[in-house]
Design a protein around this motif. Structure first.
Motif, PDB file in Angstrom:
ATOM      1  N   GLN A 190       0.832  -1.204   0.000  1.00  0.00           N
ATOM      2  CA  GLN A 190       0.000   0.000   0.000  1.00  0.00           C
ATOM      3  C   GLN A 190       0.868   1.256   0.000  1.00  0.00           C
ATOM      4  O   GLN A 190       0.648   2.193  -0.767  1.00  0.00           O
ATOM      5  CB  GLN A 190      -0.921   0.008   1.217  1.00  0.00           C
ATOM      6  CG  GLN A 190      -1.847   1.220   1.260  1.00  0.00           C
ATOM      7  CD  GLN A 190      -2.449   1.440   2.631  1.00  0.00           C
ATOM      8  OE1 GLN A 190      -1.729   1.509   3.632  1.00  0.00           O
ATOM      9  NE2 GLN A 190      -3.781   1.541   2.692  1.00  0.00           N
ATOM     10  N   GLN A 199       2.611   1.721  -3.390  1.00  0.00           N
ATOM     11  CA  GLN A 199       1.691   2.205  -4.424  1.00  0.00           C
ATOM     12  C   GLN A 199       1.403   3.689  -4.244  1.00  0.00           C
ATOM     13  O   GLN A 199       1.354   4.443  -5.223  1.00  0.00           O
ATOM     14  CB  GLN A 199       0.390   1.397  -4.372  1.00  0.00           C
ATOM     15  CG  GLN A 199       0.547  -0.028  -4.881  1.00  0.00           C
ATOM     16  CD  GLN A 199      -0.689  -0.872  -4.636  1.00  0.00           C
ATOM     17  OE1 GLN A 199      -1.739  -0.344  -4.258  1.00  0.00           O
ATOM     18  NE2 GLN A 199      -0.579  -2.180  -4.827  1.00  0.00           N
ATOM     19  N   ILE A 200       1.226   4.089  -2.986  1.00  0.00           N
ATOM     20  CA  ILE A 200       0.976   5.506  -2.707  1.00  0.00           C
ATOM     21  C   ILE A 200       2.173   6.344  -3.148  1.00  0.00           C
ATOM     22  O   ILE A 200       2.037   7.427  -3.714  1.00  0.00           O
ATOM     23  CB  ILE A 200       0.693   5.728  -1.206  1.00  0.00           C
ATOM     24  CG1 ILE A 200      -0.668   5.147  -0.835  1.00  0.00           C
ATOM     25  CG2 ILE A 200       0.751   7.198  -0.839  1.00  0.00           C
ATOM     26  CD1 ILE A 200      -1.833   5.794  -1.553  1.00  0.00           C
ATOM     27  N   LYS A 201       3.358   5.821  -2.898  1.00  0.00           N
ATOM     28  CA  LYS A 201       4.576   6.547  -3.257  1.00  0.00           C
ATOM     29  C   LYS A 201       4.715   6.666  -4.771  1.00  0.00           C
ATOM     30  O   LYS A 201       5.164   7.704  -5.285  1.00  0.00           O
ATOM     31  CB  LYS A 201       5.794   5.827  -2.662  1.00  0.00           C
ATOM     32  CG  LYS A 201       7.117   6.539  -2.902  1.00  0.00           C
ATOM     33  CD  LYS A 201       8.259   5.811  -2.228  1.00  0.00           C
ATOM     34  CE  LYS A 201       9.579   6.536  -2.461  1.00  0.00           C
ATOM     35  NZ  LYS A 201      10.713   5.851  -1.796  1.00  0.00           N
ATOM     36  N   GLU A 202       4.341   5.627  -5.508  1.00  0.00           N
ATOM     37  CA  GLU A 202       4.544   5.597  -6.953  1.00  0.00           C
ATOM     38  C   GLU A 202       3.405   6.245  -7.739  1.00  0.00           C
ATOM     39  O   GLU A 202       3.603   6.702  -8.857  1.00  0.00           O
ATOM     40  CB  GLU A 202       4.722   4.147  -7.427  1.00  0.00           C
ATOM     41  CG  GLU A 202       5.991   3.500  -6.902  1.00  0.00           C
ATOM     42  CD  GLU A 202       6.028   1.999  -7.157  1.00  0.00           C
ATOM     43  OE1 GLU A 202       5.090   1.499  -7.814  1.00  0.00           O
ATOM     44  OE2 GLU A 202       6.978   1.341  -6.694  1.00  0.00           O
ATOM     45  N   ASN A 203       2.200   6.312  -7.130  1.00  0.00           N
ATOM     46  CA  ASN A 203       1.050   6.853  -7.852  1.00  0.00           C
ATOM     47  C   ASN A 203       1.031   8.379  -7.798  1.00  0.00           C
ATOM     48  O   ASN A 203       1.925   9.008  -7.248  1.00  0.00           O
ATOM     49  CB  ASN A 203      -0.248   6.257  -7.299  1.00  0.00           C
ATOM     50  CG  ASN A 203      -0.375   4.783  -7.629  1.00  0.00           C
ATOM     51  OD1 ASN A 203       0.302   4.279  -8.517  1.00  0.00           O
ATOM     52  ND2 ASN A 203      -1.220   4.075  -6.902  1.00  0.00           N
ATOM     53  N   SER A 204      -0.012   8.962  -8.301  1.00  0.00           N
ATOM     54  CA  SER A 204      -0.070  10.419  -8.499  1.00  0.00           C
ATOM     55  C   SER A 204      -0.546  11.174  -7.258  1.00  0.00           C
ATOM     56  O   SER A 204      -1.172  12.216  -7.386  1.00  0.00           O
ATOM     57  CB  SER A 204      -1.007  10.723  -9.666  1.00  0.00           C
ATOM     58  OG  SER A 204      -2.299  10.187  -9.423  1.00  0.00           O
ATOM     59  N   THR A 205      -0.289  10.667  -6.058  1.00  0.00           N
ATOM     60  CA  THR A 205      -0.705  11.377  -4.843  1.00  0.00           C
ATOM     61  C   THR A 205       0.150  12.609  -4.591  1.00  0.00           C
ATOM     62  O   THR A 205      -0.135  13.376  -3.681  1.00  0.00           O
ATOM     63  CB  THR A 205      -0.601  10.444  -3.615  1.00  0.00           C
ATOM     64  OG1 THR A 205       0.719   9.865  -3.577  1.00  0.00           O
ATOM     65  CG2 THR A 205      -1.631   9.346  -3.674  1.00  0.00           C
TER      66      THR A 205
END
Length: 445
Positions: free
Chosen positions: A176, A179-185
């Motif tokens: 989780q 994914q947060i680190k790699e996604n557009s957040t």
């Protein structure tokens, strides 16, 4: 038509096919550039994508050398449970923010011990317990703490739901975060974690990372001064009581001279009602019988520390509000100088503060003791030993087993040599904080 035929084409056909030649030339240049910059090999499927990710990771690592990003933030829920569980939860939140390359927004701690009835929690700001400026100064470049006033746009918040229960595994939690680190957040100024309280998050960082955060936690002046008063009172009362008695000799070199403060032993006597309920359940679940210790067992083992003799000053640290047995001073060998808060005459210092600050004062008193004895399944004892281990390492001591060293620690719930408690050092090379968070009977020695 190939590039060569385009180059040698006659004048009559040039106008008709000039556009096609230009397109073909452009495609050829792109293909050559791609082959040079991003080579692919049949036997390494997905290599190109992984290579790009590695470059991105390397770039992020380089950026982190200049400090944690201060224009993006991580917000966590109010932190609960006892003092040292809250310190672990805070460190875990800091390391989560570090992984996401964000500043942690200063969280609320909990002044009270009630953690199941949320409405009974007494929130207290982090900077009422620990020095905010000193934290950022000591942890500069590693983690960073921010204030809510630093946020420019409170409307755009990304909520990150933390899972719970057996299905929420270490792997799922780590995936989780990745994914947060790699996604557009990154478009969001604030990521807000919701769900289970932070102490229940899974652990993904080595002991040394936690230790670094703990080193940056400095008590505010008011609490530090109260702890200094208690330590001074222990030494003063002990010195006056033992005056004329035999010189104290224990496993460390205690010399009774005017140039050195009077030494004392601190015992984290974990016999309160909440602990006895918890430790018995823990013994049943883990099939380990080295967790609970009765008052009698603690007394017996502490008295058998090699070198312990009469006139030894002993401070008993207990959570008085949870203590049902008022006879903790009885049953000890004659000649040992025993003190607790009321006998020491410092109860007035403690009673004006909530539970969290009382615990913080006792923590500091135990940390400064010449000898510390605690329970290896207690978070309070574990963090004290971790800090004392760091002190020894800075002095060049990497193992304390069988040696006469400064700042020795013992676990009374584990039988050691000569009927005494087991010598104890934190294993600083552990890959996670599991042993310290939940306790262990494997304590390095």
């Amino acid at each position: 038509m190939d590039l060569w035929s385009c180059k040698h084409m006659g004048f009559s056909g040039r106008h008709m096919n000039s556009l096609a030649c230009r397109c073909l030339s452009f495609v050829f240049i792109v293909l050559v550039f791609r082959a040079l910059m991003f080579p692919t090999f049949p036997n390494f499927g997905g290599f190109q994508q992984n290579n790009l990710l590695l470059v991105h990771s390397s770039s992020s690592q380089s950026d982190s050398e200049f400090g944690v990003r201060k224009d993006k933030f991580l917000e966590v829920p109010q932190i609960v449970w006892g003092l040292n569980n809250q310190k672990i939860a805070f460190a875990r939140a800091c390391l989560t923010a570090r992984m996401l390359n964000r500043t942690l927004l200063m969280p609320n701690l909990s002044a009270s011990l009630f953690y199941k009835e949320v409405e009974l929690l007494q929130p207290i700001s982090f900077d009422k317990i620990f020095n905010f400026e000193r934290f950022n100064s000591l942890c500069k470049g590693f983690v960073h703490l921010g204030r809510f006033s630093d946020i420019s746009n409170r409307a755009r918040v990304f909520e990150l739901q933390k899972g719970s229960g057996r299905k929420w595994t270490v792997e799922r939690d780590l995936n989780q975060l990745r994914q947060i680190k790699e996604n557009s957040t990154d478009d969001f100024e604030v990521i807000r974690i919701v769900g289970k309280n932070p102490f229940m998050w899974h652990d993904h960082w080595p002991v040394k990372d936690y230790a670094k955060v703990f080193e940056c936690l400095v008590l505010v002046d008011e609490i530090a001064e109260e702890a200094a008063k208690v330590v001074s009172k222990i030494r003063e009362m002990g010195s006056s009581t033992r005056r004329g008695r035999d010189t104290l000799r224990t496993n460390v070199d205690f010399k009774n001279s005017s140039s050195q403060p009077t030494p004392y032993v601190a015992v984290h006597m974990r016999v309160e009602k909440d602990w006895m309920i918890h430790c018995k359940k823990l013994e049943q679940r883990s099939s380990i019988n080295q967790i609970c210790s009765s008052k009698e067992e603690i007394v017996e083992r502490v008295q058998h520390i090699v070198g312990m003799r009469g006139s030894t000053i002993i401070y008993l640290a207990v959570a008085d509000s949870l203590l049902e047995d008022s006879s903790i001073l009885s049953g000890w060998n004659e000649g040992l100088l025993l003190f607790e808060k009321k006998k020491l005459g410092v109860w007035d210092i403690y009673k004006k503060y909530p539970y969290l600050i009382k615990s913080a004062i006792d923590y500091e008193v135990c940390l400064r003791a010449d000898v510390f004895v605690g329970n290896s399944f207690s978070t309070f004892s574990n963090l004290i030993v971790l800090e004392r281990t760091q002190k020894m390492i800075r002095m060049g001591v990497t193992r304390s087993c069988g040696l006469d060293v400064r700042w020795p620690s013992y676990a009374y719930n584990i039988l050691g040599e000569s009927g005494g408690p087991q010598r104890w050092m934190t294993e600083m090379s552990d890959s996670n904080l599991q042993a310290i968070s939940y306790g262990t009977n494997n304590i390095s020695c």
